[in-house]
Design a protein around this motif. Structure first.
Motif, PDB file in Angstrom:
ATOM      1  N   PRO A 117       0.754  -1.206   0.016  1.00 21.98           N
ATOM      2  CA  PRO A 117      -0.084   0.006   0.112  1.00 21.98           C
ATOM      3  C   PRO A 117       0.956   1.325  -0.018  1.00 21.98           C
ATOM      4  CG  PRO A 117       0.232  -1.129   2.077  1.00 21.98           C
ATOM      5  CD  PRO A 117       0.749  -1.974   1.142  1.00 21.98           C
ATOM      6  N   ILE A 118       2.181   1.043   0.155  1.00 21.42           N
ATOM      7  CA  ILE A 118       3.032   2.349   0.388  1.00 21.42           C
ATOM      8  C   ILE A 118       3.647   2.396  -0.936  1.00 21.42           C
ATOM      9  CG2 ILE A 118       4.864   3.532   1.469  1.00 21.42           C
ATOM     10  CD1 ILE A 118       4.135   2.035   4.146  1.00 21.42           C
ATOM     11  N   THR A 119       4.552   1.456  -1.376  1.00 17.98           N
ATOM     12  CA  THR A 119       5.290   1.569  -2.507  1.00 17.98           C
ATOM     13  C   THR A 119       4.512   1.219  -3.735  1.00 17.98           C
ATOM     14  OG1 THR A 119       6.090  -0.686  -2.481  1.00 17.98           O
ATOM     15  CG2 THR A 119       7.219   1.020  -1.176  1.00 17.98           C
ATOM     16  N   GLY A 120       3.408   0.508  -3.916  1.00 13.26           N
ATOM     17  CA  GLY A 120       2.807   0.207  -4.920  1.00 13.26           C
ATOM     18  C   GLY A 120       3.319  -1.009  -5.721  1.00 13.26           C
ATOM     19  N   THR A 121       4.417  -1.720  -5.131  1.00 16.07           N
ATOM     20  CA  THR A 121       5.075  -2.712  -5.548  1.00 16.07           C
ATOM     21  C   THR A 121       4.570  -3.771  -5.016  1.00 16.07           C
ATOM     22  OG1 THR A 121       6.709  -2.539  -4.144  1.00 16.07           O
ATOM     23  CG2 THR A 121       7.236  -1.461  -6.215  1.00 16.07           C
ATOM     24  N   THR A 122       5.008  -4.907  -5.738  1.00 10.87           N
ATOM     25  CA  THR A 122       4.214  -6.445  -5.194  1.00 10.87           C
ATOM     26  C   THR A 122       4.865  -6.531  -3.847  1.00 10.87           C
ATOM     27  OG1 THR A 122       4.148  -7.299  -7.545  1.00 10.87           O
ATOM     28  CG2 THR A 122       3.814  -8.869  -5.376  1.00 10.87           C
ATOM     29  N   ARG A 123       3.877  -6.904  -2.941  1.00 14.25           N
ATOM     30  CA  ARG A 123       4.104  -7.214  -1.320  1.00 14.25           C
ATOM     31  C   ARG A 123       4.567  -8.744  -1.363  1.00 14.25           C
ATOM     32  NH1 ARG A 123       3.265  -5.407   4.186  1.00 14.25           N
ATOM     33  NH2 ARG A 123       1.843  -6.290   5.342  1.00 14.25           N
ATOM     34  N   SER A 124       3.644  -9.473  -1.815  1.00 14.28           N
ATOM     35  CA  SER A 124       3.432 -11.072  -1.680  1.00 14.28           C
ATOM     36  C   SER A 124       2.866 -11.549  -2.796  1.00 14.28           C
ATOM     37  CB  SER A 124       2.563 -11.058  -0.325  1.00 14.28           C
ATOM     38  OG  SER A 124       2.622 -12.543   0.151  1.00 14.28           O
ATOM     39  N   VAL A 125       3.331 -12.645  -3.435  1.00 10.38           N
ATOM     40  CA  VAL A 125       2.418 -13.920  -4.062  1.00 10.38           C
ATOM     41  C   VAL A 125       2.460 -15.133  -3.310  1.00 10.38           C
ATOM     42  CG1 VAL A 125       2.822 -14.760  -6.406  1.00 10.38           C
ATOM     43  CG2 VAL A 125       3.819 -12.630  -6.031  1.00 10.38           C
ATOM     44  N   ALA A 126       1.216 -15.379  -3.289  1.00  4.67           N
ATOM     45  CA  ALA A 126       0.733 -16.555  -2.478  1.00  4.67           C
ATOM     46  C   ALA A 126       0.587 -17.892  -3.539  1.00  4.67           C
ATOM     47  CB  ALA A 126      -0.313 -16.466  -1.593  1.00  4.67           C
ATOM     48  N   GLY A 127       0.779 -18.995  -3.123  1.00  5.72           N
ATOM     49  CA  GLY A 127       0.486 -20.125  -3.985  1.00  5.72           C
ATOM     50  C   GLY A 127       1.389 -20.473  -4.934  1.00  5.72           C
ATOM     51  N   ILE A 128       2.700 -20.463  -4.316  1.00  7.94           N
ATOM     52  CA  ILE A 128       3.951 -20.966  -5.176  1.00  7.94           C
ATOM     53  C   ILE A 128       4.490 -22.269  -5.012  1.00  7.94           C
ATOM     54  CG2 ILE A 128       4.465 -18.425  -5.432  1.00  7.94           C
ATOM     55  CD1 ILE A 128       6.546 -19.035  -3.479  1.00  7.94           C
ATOM     56  N   HIS A 129       3.843 -23.104  -4.108  1.00  6.34           N
ATOM     57  CA  HIS A 129       4.877 -24.303  -3.713  1.00  6.34           C
ATOM     58  C   HIS A 129       4.897 -25.638  -4.597  1.00  6.34           C
ATOM     59  CE1 HIS A 129       0.809 -24.871  -2.015  1.00  6.34           C
ATOM     60  NE2 HIS A 129       1.048 -26.154  -2.151  1.00  6.34           N
ATOM     61  N   ASN A 130       3.876 -25.274  -5.665  1.00  4.03           N
ATOM     62  CA  ASN A 130       3.965 -26.400  -6.672  1.00  4.03           C
ATOM     63  C   ASN A 130       4.685 -26.011  -8.023  1.00  4.03           C
ATOM     64  OD1 ASN A 130       2.462 -28.298  -5.367  1.00  4.03           O
ATOM     65  ND2 ASN A 130       0.697 -27.415  -5.675  1.00  4.03           N
ATOM     66  N   GLN A 131       5.113 -24.686  -7.881  1.00  2.00           N
ATOM     67  CA  GLN A 131       6.045 -24.161  -8.942  1.00  2.00           C
ATOM     68  C   GLN A 131       7.547 -24.580  -8.807  1.00  2.00           C
ATOM     69  OE1 GLN A 131       4.850 -20.045  -9.724  1.00  2.00           O
ATOM     70  NE2 GLN A 131       3.109 -20.478  -8.992  1.00  2.00           N
ATOM     71  N   LEU A 132       8.102 -25.192  -9.879  1.00  2.00           N
ATOM     72  CA  LEU A 132       9.680 -24.845  -9.822  1.00  2.00           C
ATOM     73  C   LEU A 132      10.358 -23.670  -9.852  1.00  2.00           C
ATOM     74  CD1 LEU A 132      10.799 -27.871 -12.130  1.00  2.00           C
ATOM     75  CD2 LEU A 132      11.215 -27.572  -9.889  1.00  2.00           C
ATOM     76  N   PRO A 133      11.305 -23.085  -9.174  1.00  2.00           N
ATOM     77  CA  PRO A 133      11.982 -23.989  -8.310  1.00  2.00           C
ATOM     78  C   PRO A 133      11.853 -23.975  -6.989  1.00  2.00           C
ATOM     79  CG  PRO A 133      13.194 -21.810  -8.445  1.00  2.00           C
ATOM     80  CD  PRO A 133      11.883 -21.700  -9.269  1.00  2.00           C
ATOM     81  N   PHE A 134      10.475 -23.439  -6.453  1.00  2.00           N
ATOM     82  CA  PHE A 134      10.230 -23.317  -5.153  1.00  2.00           C
ATOM     83  C   PHE A 134       9.662 -24.509  -4.730  1.00  2.00           C
ATOM     84  CE2 PHE A 134       8.773 -19.519  -7.384  1.00  2.00           C
ATOM     85  CZ  PHE A 134       9.580 -18.519  -6.776  1.00  2.00           C
ATOM     86  N   SER A 135       9.016 -25.558  -5.613  1.00  2.00           N
ATOM     87  CA  SER A 135       8.754 -26.737  -5.191  1.00  2.00           C
ATOM     88  C   SER A 135      10.060 -27.703  -4.750  1.00  2.00           C
ATOM     89  CB  SER A 135       8.001 -27.476  -6.320  1.00  2.00           C
ATOM     90  OG  SER A 135       8.587 -27.509  -7.479  1.00  2.00           O
TER      91      SER A 135
END
Lengths: 272, 272
Positions: free
Chosen positions: B65-83
């Motif tokens: 809400p301050i910088t207007g950039t991405t704060r968080s992306v959720a739901g990533i654990h099935n995507q490489l390389p996070f998985s």
């Protein structure tokens, strides 16, 4: 008319300039010249510090825009017990040595950062403000920061960029409602992100943790800032700004009326 | 109907309750039971961490809400390389041991805190939200925080209150526009200053500094928060939340519709 060696807040773009003068003029603590700051442990007795924490200063108060509590009270150095600290002979003698002349107090304040979300301070050079708004010609000036409470890793302690005092960042013009409003939440006189990226490329910021009794000295042009205090441990510090008598205030270089005496002394400039 | 052991956001006043269950159910890192968190140095190889930092995840994004950039992306654990990181056999085995059962991933996210004033996170217990909004019955759940960049003293690192996981603070009811808005800048589910004063009276907060390759585990009910990042050094971390298969989600205890799958898994709960 005195030359403006550090024009700022006059153009639509900011720019870097070199520092046009020395940092130290005599004996100084180790690395002060290079880093622009020094932490001296156990400088004051705990008794005198406790008295300051317990005192209820009067002066020019600024409120915290987030918590609604007092953010700062300026103009306190002639009131006991603050005056005892401000005129401490060992402190005064050390600063006279660094600045190479007689000195006087340009500004004094107690900054409360009581916690529960107290506002931080954007990255800035104090000198930039004192030059533009108060008419301070040069940088032959420093701040003694005296913690009255623990300044720890969690309660919004001061961060500084070592070596940043060697350059001057001329800030872009940005109209604000008033100088006092700018003090509560600084908008003008704040380097933008591109400028800060340049500062950070020269050095990583350092968090200054310290405790009651310690003394921190930092150059008037050192870039510093701090985050909000989201703990409930107040981060309450005294700031006494000592200026060389050879660097007394002129008309503000940014134009306009000078700020109040509590923000930049013109009348009460007793030589130390 | 399952019993609500931790009623929250239902009354006009908050209150403290005791934790009604164990913290650990098997072998656990030293002091994890007592403190509610542990820092394990050099757990991951630098190669896999660098891949995660370079990746461009897709998922449920929240803006700062301050910088207007991405704060968080959720739901990533099935995507490489996070998985690869999320299913690391040593990590999974250690967490299975602490939680004493098979586990699955309740939530995964990458939190960017890019700097230039990125918003912090108010003090809160994750479990309080997961219980109220997601229907997580008990606390048999923990978070693995994996720094992708240096988390240092200056860039808004995580602060935790050791031992705070041993009590539950039932937060007062406070209507908010939406659960997603609450995630961008949490208002509901945040202990008030009186409650935080009580937490701080039990223990001082600890700043968790760590570096890429390190692993931080913390209990689902540990009170934590962080300040804004006013540097330009991103503080970017992965968060994988592992829940016991015995603690799967029910209807939200606070009523209303469940949050999206990315915030609290109900369908994709592959056992690890």
């Amino acid at each position: 008319m005195i030359t403006d060696n550090y024009p700022t807040r006059k153009e639509n773009e900011g720019r870097f300039m070199l520092r046009r003068e020395s940092v130290t003029y005599g004996e100084a603590p180790e690395n002060y010249e290079r880093d622009g700051f020094v932490i001296i442990k156990d400088f004051f007795s705990s008794g005198s510090i406790k008295q300051c924490l317990a005192a209820n200063p009067s002066g020019l108060a600024t409120m915290d825009p987030i918590t609604g509590t007092t953010r700062s009270v300026a103009g306190i150095h002639n009131q006991l017990p603050f005056s005892d600290i401000a005129s401490d002979s060992e402190l005064v003698s050390g600063i006279r040595s660094i600045l190479g002349s007689d000195i006087y107090i340009h500004q004094s304040r107690i900054n409360y950062k009581l916690g529960g979300g107290s506002n931080g301070w954007h990255w800035h050079s104090d000198f930039e403000t004192w030059h533009s708004q108060d008419g301070m010609p040069g940088m032959n000036c420093l701040t003694a920061m005296i913690p009255l409470t623990e300044n720890n890793e969690c309660n919004g302690s001061l961060m500084v960029i070592p070596g940043s005092h060697k350059v001057f960042y001329s800030c872009k013009k940005m109209p604000v409602a008033s100088a006092q409003e700018n003090f509560a939440d600084q908008k003008e006189g704040v380097p933008d992100n591109d400028a800060m990226r340049e500062f950070f490329s020269g050095s990583n910021p350092v968090l200054i943790t310290c405790k009651p009794g310690d003394l921190v000295l930092f150059d008037s042009n050192l870039i510093h800032g701090s985050t909000q205090n989201i703990t409930l441990t107040p981060r309450t510090n005294l700031f006494f700004v000592y200026n060389s008598v050879n660097n007394k205030l002129q008309a503000p270089f940014g134009g306009g009326e000078p700020r109040p005496e509590e923000m930049g002394a013109r009348i009460n400039t007793k030589t130390l």
